[in-house]
Design an enzyme around this catalytic site. Structure first.
Site, PDB file in Angstrom:
ATOM      1  N   CYS A  77     -11.889 -30.054   3.599  1.00 58.87           N
ATOM      2  CA  CYS A  77     -10.917 -29.194   4.297  1.00 58.87           C
ATOM      3  C   CYS A  77     -11.220 -27.713   4.070  1.00 58.87           C
ATOM      4  O   CYS A  77     -11.181 -26.920   4.998  1.00 58.87           O
ATOM      5  CB  CYS A  77      -9.510 -29.551   3.820  1.00 58.87           C
ATOM      6  SG  CYS A  77      -8.271 -28.301   4.109  1.00 58.87           S
ATOM      7  N   CYS A 161      -0.632 -32.996   3.276  1.00 58.68           N
ATOM      8  CA  CYS A 161      -1.307 -31.857   2.654  1.00 58.68           C
ATOM      9  C   CYS A 161      -0.496 -31.503   1.427  1.00 58.68           C
ATOM     10  O   CYS A 161       0.711 -31.309   1.515  1.00 58.68           O
ATOM     11  CB  CYS A 161      -1.376 -30.672   3.617  1.00 58.68           C
ATOM     12  SG  CYS A 161      -1.798 -29.130   2.788  1.00 58.68           S
ATOM     13  N   GLU A 334       5.994  -0.129  10.666  1.00 57.87           N
ATOM     14  CA  GLU A 334       5.134  -1.284  10.948  1.00 57.87           C
ATOM     15  C   GLU A 334       4.480  -1.074  12.308  1.00 57.87           C
ATOM     16  O   GLU A 334       5.106  -0.585  13.240  1.00 57.87           O
ATOM     17  CB  GLU A 334       6.015  -2.554  10.925  1.00 57.87           C
ATOM     18  CG  GLU A 334       5.434  -3.779  11.586  1.00 57.87           C
ATOM     19  CD  GLU A 334       4.140  -4.281  10.960  1.00 57.87           C
ATOM     20  OE1 GLU A 334       4.035  -4.358   9.734  1.00 57.87           O
ATOM     21  OE2 GLU A 334       3.214  -4.584  11.745  1.00 57.87           O
ATOM     22  N   CYS A 449      -2.688  -7.381  -1.575  1.00 57.19           N
ATOM     23  CA  CYS A 449      -3.228  -8.744  -1.507  1.00 57.19           C
ATOM     24  C   CYS A 449      -4.731  -8.717  -1.742  1.00 57.19           C
ATOM     25  O   CYS A 449      -5.406  -9.724  -1.578  1.00 57.19           O
ATOM     26  CB  CYS A 449      -2.881  -9.392  -0.167  1.00 57.19           C
ATOM     27  SG  CYS A 449      -3.364  -8.407   1.240  1.00 57.19           S
TER      28      CYS A 449
HETATM   29  N1  SAH Z   1       5.614  -6.075   3.778  1.00 60.36           N
HETATM   30  C1  SAH Z   1       5.599  -7.202   4.666  1.00 60.36           C
HETATM   31  C2  SAH Z   1       4.271  -7.452   5.401  1.00 60.36           C
HETATM   32  C3  SAH Z   1       3.002  -6.948   4.797  1.00 60.36           C
HETATM   33  S1  SAH Z   1       1.569  -7.487   5.635  1.00 60.36           S
HETATM   34  C4  SAH Z   1       6.063  -8.439   3.968  1.00 60.36           C
HETATM   35  O1  SAH Z   1       6.222  -8.440   2.757  1.00 60.36           O
HETATM   36  O2  SAH Z   1       6.292  -9.445   4.632  1.00 60.36           O
HETATM   37  C5  SAH Z   1       0.909  -5.981   6.241  1.00 60.36           C
HETATM   38  C6  SAH Z   1       1.554  -5.493   7.512  1.00 60.36           C
HETATM   39  O3  SAH Z   1       0.985  -4.230   7.835  1.00 60.36           O
HETATM   40  C7  SAH Z   1       1.339  -6.365   8.727  1.00 60.36           C
HETATM   41  O4  SAH Z   1       2.602  -6.673   9.263  1.00 60.36           O
HETATM   42  C8  SAH Z   1       0.519  -5.482   9.698  1.00 60.36           C
HETATM   43  O5  SAH Z   1       0.883  -5.683  11.045  1.00 60.36           O
HETATM   44  C9  SAH Z   1       0.906  -4.102   9.249  1.00 60.36           C
HETATM   45  N2  SAH Z   1      -0.036  -2.991   9.506  1.00 60.36           N
HETATM   46  C10 SAH Z   1      -1.385  -3.035   9.542  1.00 60.36           C
HETATM   47  N3  SAH Z   1      -1.891  -1.794   9.702  1.00 60.36           N
HETATM   48  C11 SAH Z   1      -0.838  -0.934   9.744  1.00 60.36           C
HETATM   49  C12 SAH Z   1      -0.714   0.488   9.872  1.00 60.36           C
HETATM   50  N4  SAH Z   1      -1.781   1.273   9.972  1.00 60.36           N
HETATM   51  N5  SAH Z   1       0.524   1.021   9.859  1.00 60.36           N
HETATM   52  C13 SAH Z   1       1.620   0.230   9.743  1.00 60.36           C
HETATM   53  N6  SAH Z   1       1.565  -1.106   9.627  1.00 60.36           N
HETATM   54  C14 SAH Z   1       0.351  -1.694   9.621  1.00 60.36           C
END
Ligand code: SAH
Length: 585
Positions: A77, A161, A334, A449
């Site tokens: 997988c 899974c 966002e 991450c």
């Molecule tokens: N904080 C959120 C998601 C984080 S993931 C949570 O905890 O669920 C990162 C996010 O950044 C994604 O939703 C992506 O669409 C957004 N993103 C990517 N590049 C960006 C930018 N330049 N400015 C603002 N948002 C952005």
């Protein structure tokens, strides 16, 4: 040493994709499926100058950290790269990975990293609240569900899974039983015929609500009543839907969703914030560790109820809403408009009135709002040399003279004491870090991450007046190589308020319309989500093949033109991304 040689080596590290790493004669070798501590024999498959790839042949001496993987399919997988490593050792590996990146890239010294012990899970399986099973036929013609083997299109039957909830198995048995009984055809991607493509299952860990969505290659579902009756025998069933996807591509979900029974969505909680989750919404997949992570953000932010907090890269506003009850005001930023709509909706259903969300780029919105204009006109994508910015500022001056007092209030209202960032894997743009340094909030909480880009960004912030006070790894994706990190940085001479050069209304009206989706955004998204590098010419080719308008582009004139093979994987990634940005339906 040459290709096909058999080598013996001791594995002493893990690569980014989970391969074992060992050395022979000063050369580094990557050996898939070998575990830290193993002695193995392996066949050399590929040789580069200082490193190579070798295929696992024989386990000469098993590592003391080796465990029997729960899942018999784990090697085929490819979803769980390190399932054969004991969970304790997985955590140690992840913690070391963060520390090593902070030293190697971030310039920290070994005993100068203020990290708390990594937080793992009690049950390192069954943590996923979402599963998507493709449906098809095996070689004998039986209807099966399963996964596509890594990088292939052949289906491996999977009854269960181990990362998912136990309910998944019962759902799948009932769906397949119904298909067999009523001769409902599974979709066949080789000829585009058949009805049932995928089964999406989502589960609310806190509410116990279960959602089943059948993705179908048709307008409606025949014999839906006996299916509904059967699924309703499963405890917690709250929403049964179909998603219509009649395209011949690899995208899983279609855009149209119809409810067959129950609600259009299920509910779940992170902390005391409620979220409505529909088949198409984005939602964190490990809700237990997500809550642990957000608690850490809250703890590090040390809010006393009077702060203005900016949550940059806010997604559907989960961190913003989690913090809102502890702060005076939260501003979320966002880039994806649909996510911001969800964030606003989630604020409404929770009665949270002090959270405001902007669609825009984190690196632009903060800078413009707080008037720190670190890089005005510097961003190539803008290309207007800062003209727009200047015009806005001139407007602003007139306004400001007219309504002096109100402005002073607005300025104070938006200036952050705490900035939270949670960027995708590529980390923050330097332009954003410059703005943060100018805005100079007392605290920056960085959720990451990818600890390599985190380390790079910390180096910048530490070189500009910030100090790392605390940090912690959080294991959200047990059995895989991924790890989340939360870091607190503080600024000794933080300002709680400097001059602001734009008002709230301007920002809102400026950022409300949909963002123009650039090739760069598409490429970045593909890199982040699928870890693929796709050239803009590939995107243009695919757009053209979908009948979309593509600018007048002549390959011969473009010195940068690279002929790239459009693999099905790349095509799928591009098409899904175009859909994501609502460029195609
Ligand atoms: N904080 C959120 C998601 C984080 S993931 C949570 O905890 O669920 C990162 C996010 O950044 C994604 O939703 C992506 O669409 C957004 N993103 C990517 N590049 C960006 C930018 N330049 N400015 C603002 N948002 C952005």
């Amino acid at each position: 040493m040459k290709k096909n040689d058999i080598i013996e080596l001791k594995i002493d590290d893990i690569g980014v994709d989970g391969s074992g790493i060992g050395k022979v004669d000063g050369m580094t070798f990557f050996v898939k499926d070998a575990v830290i501590g193993d002695r193995v024999s392996a066949k050399v498959m590929k040789l580069k100058k200082n490193y190579g790839y070798a295929r696992f042949m024989e386990l000469l001496e098993a590592s003391p950290f080796r465990v029997e993987p729960k899942c018999p399919l784990y090697r085929k997988c490819g979803g769980c790269q390190i399932q054969a490593l004991s969970y304790e050792k997985q955590l140690e590996y992840k913690e070391n990975k963060i520390r090593n990146n902070l030293m190697r890239i971030g310039g920290f010294v070994e005993d100068g990293i203020p990290m708390e012990p990594i937080i793992g899970m009690k049950d390192a399986y069954h943590y996923r609240n979402k599963a998507q099973f493709p449906v098809g036929r095996d070689k004998e013609g039986n209807i099966i569900s399963g996964f596509y083997a890594a990088r292939t299109h052949s289906m491996i039957p999977v009854g269960n899974c181990y990362l998912g909830v136990p309910q998944n198995q019962e759902v799948m048995e009932r769906v397949l039983g119904w298909m067999n009984q009523y001769q409902i055809e599974p979709y066949d991607e080789t000829n585009g015929l058949g009805l049932i493509r995928h089964v999406l299952i989502r589960y609310g860990f806190r509410t116990g609500q279960l959602m089943v969505c059948l993705v179908i290659n048709g307008k409606s579902l025949p014999k839906s009543e006996p299916l509904i009756d059967s699924l309703l025998r499963i405890k917690g069933m709250a929403s049964i839907t179909i998603s219509i996807n009649r395209q011949r591509n690899n995208v899983i979900m279609g855009n149209v969703v119809k409810t067959l029974w129950g609600a259009d969505y299920i509910e779940d909680f992170i902390g005391d914030v409620k979220f409505c989750i529909s088949p198409l919404s984005f939602y964190q997949i490990n809700p237990v560790q997500t809550e642990v992570l957000y608690q850490k953000v809250l703890e590090y932010a040390e809010l006393n109820g009077d702060e203005v907090v900016w949550d940059l890269y806010c997604g559907i506003g989960t961190i913003s809403l989690f913090l809102a009850r502890h702060a005076r005001k939260v501003y979320g930023v966002e880039i994806v408009p649909q996510a911001v709509e969800d964030a606003r909706q989630n604020a409404r259903i929770n009665g949270i009135e002090n959270a405001v969300f902007f669609v825009g780029k984190a690196e632009e919105v903060l800078e413009k709002t707080c008037g720190v204009g670190a890089a005005v006109g510097k961003n190539e994508e803008d290309g207007d040399g800062g003209v727009r910015e200047k015009a806005v500022q001139e407007d602003f001056t007139v306004e400001k003279e007219r309504e002096g007092e109100r402005w002073a209030e607005e300025e104070k209202m938006m200036w952050p004491q705490v900035v939270v960032v949670d960027p995708p894997r590529k980390g923050c743009q330097e332009r954003l870090l410059e703005s943060i340094v100018r805005v100079k909030p007392e605290k920056v909480v960085y959720v990451s991450c990818d600890s390599a880009t985190l380390a790079r960004d910390l180096k910048y912030l530490r070189g500009n007046g910030y100090e790392m006070k605390r940090g912690v790894g959080i294991d959200q994706f047990c059995q895989t190589v991924h790890v989340e990190t939360v870091v607190l940085l503080t600024h000794e001479k933080a300002t709680s308020y400097i001059e602001v050069t734009m008002d709230y209304d301007t920002i809102v009206s400026e950022y409300k319309p949909k963002v123009k989706v650039t090739y760069k955004m598409i490429m970045d998204y593909i890199k982040e989500k699928y870890n693929l590098n796709v050239h803009s010419t590939t995107i243009a080719e695919i757009k053209r093949s979908l009948g979309l308008k593509v600018g007048d582009y002549n390959k011969k004139d473009d010195a940068n033109y690279r002929k790239e093979k459009i693999t099905p994987e790349k095509r799928k990634a591009v098409e899904e991304t175009l859909r994501y940005f609502e460029i195609i339906q």
